[in-house]
Design a protein around this motif. Structure first.
Motif, PDB file in Angstrom:
ATOM      1  N   THR A  54       0.850  -1.012  -0.094  1.00 32.67           N
ATOM      2  CA  THR A  54      -0.033   0.178   0.037  1.00 32.67           C
ATOM      3  C   THR A  54       0.877   1.208  -0.175  1.00 32.67           C
ATOM      4  OG1 THR A  54      -0.234  -0.007   2.276  1.00 32.67           O
ATOM      5  CG2 THR A  54      -2.033  -1.133   0.972  1.00 32.67           C
ATOM      6  N   GLY A  60      -3.731   2.966  -5.129  1.00 38.02           N
ATOM      7  CA  GLY A  60      -5.026   3.616  -5.405  1.00 38.02           C
ATOM      8  C   GLY A  60      -5.223   4.315  -7.050  1.00 38.02           C
ATOM      9  N   ASP A  92      -5.537  -1.780  -5.240  1.00 38.25           N
ATOM     10  CA  ASP A  92      -6.910  -1.485  -4.461  1.00 38.25           C
ATOM     11  C   ASP A  92      -7.218  -2.808  -3.805  1.00 38.25           C
ATOM     12  OD1 ASP A  92      -9.014  -0.381  -3.508  1.00 38.25           O
ATOM     13  OD2 ASP A  92     -10.196  -0.603  -5.563  1.00 38.25           O
ATOM     14  N   SER A  94     -10.254  -2.341  -1.945  1.00 34.46           N
ATOM     15  CA  SER A  94     -11.690  -1.762  -1.396  1.00 34.46           C
ATOM     16  C   SER A  94     -12.813  -2.894  -1.047  1.00 34.46           C
ATOM     17  CB  SER A  94     -12.365  -0.558  -1.990  1.00 34.46           C
ATOM     18  OG  SER A  94     -12.388  -0.913  -3.385  1.00 34.46           O
ATOM     19  N   VAL A  95     -12.741  -3.714  -1.999  1.00 30.76           N
ATOM     20  CA  VAL A  95     -13.764  -4.904  -1.782  1.00 30.76           C
ATOM     21  C   VAL A  95     -12.910  -6.142  -1.820  1.00 30.76           C
ATOM     22  CG1 VAL A  95     -15.799  -6.168  -2.497  1.00 30.76           C
ATOM     23  CG2 VAL A  95     -15.713  -3.670  -2.667  1.00 30.76           C
TER      24      VAL A  95
END
Length: 172
Positions: A54, A60, A92, A94-95
Motif C-alpha cells: 500500500t 489507489g 486496490d 476496497s472490496v
C-alpha cells in the motif's frame, strides 16, 4: 616484460573482479512518466505484505499500475497465473484485492481480481549512481584505471633506481 611490470595489472584486474562479484544484485530500472524507478519483486500474501504494497507509488491509481505493468512486461519473469502473468501491481483492496499485471499469453495488461500467484512488484525512485557508465562497466573501468596508474608508478620507480644504481662520476 618483467614480472614487476605485469604485477600491477594483475592485481588491478583481480581487485576489479572481486569487487564485481561481491556487488549486490540490482533492481531493473524502468522509466515511467519521465521518472526512473528500480523495480523488484516480493513474494507472499497480500495481507502479510500489506504495509509494503500500500506504500507503492501506484497504490489507489489503476491507470498508473497498468502503466507500470505494461512497461515492465515480463522483464521480471512470469511468476503468476501459472507462469503466464508478470508480477502483480497491487493497487486496490476496497472490496477485493485488485491488481494490474502483464499477461504473456495475450501480450497485454490485465486489470482485475488478482489470479493465482503471490509475487508482487515493488518500486523505488531510482537514484543516480556516481560514475555510472552505460553497460555496467564502472567497476572494470575504475579497476583498469587503478592498474594503469600503478603501472606508471612502478615504471617511474624503476627509472629512478636505474639513475641511483648507475651514478655518473666526473673525473676532475
Amino acid at each position: 616484460m618483467k614480472i614487476s611490470q605485469i604485477l600491477p595489472l594483475v592485481v588491478g584486474s583481480a581487485a576489479a573482479g572481486i569487487l564485481a562479484s561481491i556487488s549486490p544484485a540490482q533492481a531493473l530500472v524502468f522509466n515511467i512518466g519521465g521518472t526512473n524507478y528500480d523495480v523488484t519483486t516480493v513474494t507472499g500474501s497480500s495481507l502479510s505484505l500489506s504495509p509494503l504494497l500500500t506504500s507503492q507509488v501506484w497504490w489507489g491509481n489503476s491507470s498508473l499500475a497498468s502503466s507500470f505493468a505494461g512497461t515492465v512486461g515480463s522483464a521480471l519473469g512470469s511468476p503468476n497465473i501459472s507462469g503466464a502473468g508478470g508480477p502483480f501491481f497491487f493497487y486496490d483492496v476496497s472490496v477485493l484485492p485488485f491488481s494490474a499485471w502483464f499477461d504473456t499469453t495475450t501480450s497485454s495488461v490485465q486489470n482485475g481480481i488478482q489470479g493465482a500467484g503471490s509475487t508482487y512488484a515493488i518500486a523505488t525512485q531510482s537514484t543516480p549512481v556516481p560514475f555510472d557508465i552505460p553497460g555496467g562497466a564502472t567497476i572494470p573501468t575504475v579497476g583498469s584505471l587503478l592498474a594503469l596508474g600503478a603501472m606508471r608508478k612502478v615504471k617511474k620507480r624503476l627509472a629512478a633506481k636505474t639513475l641511483v644504481v648507475n651514478p655518473v662520476e666526473t673525473v676532475v
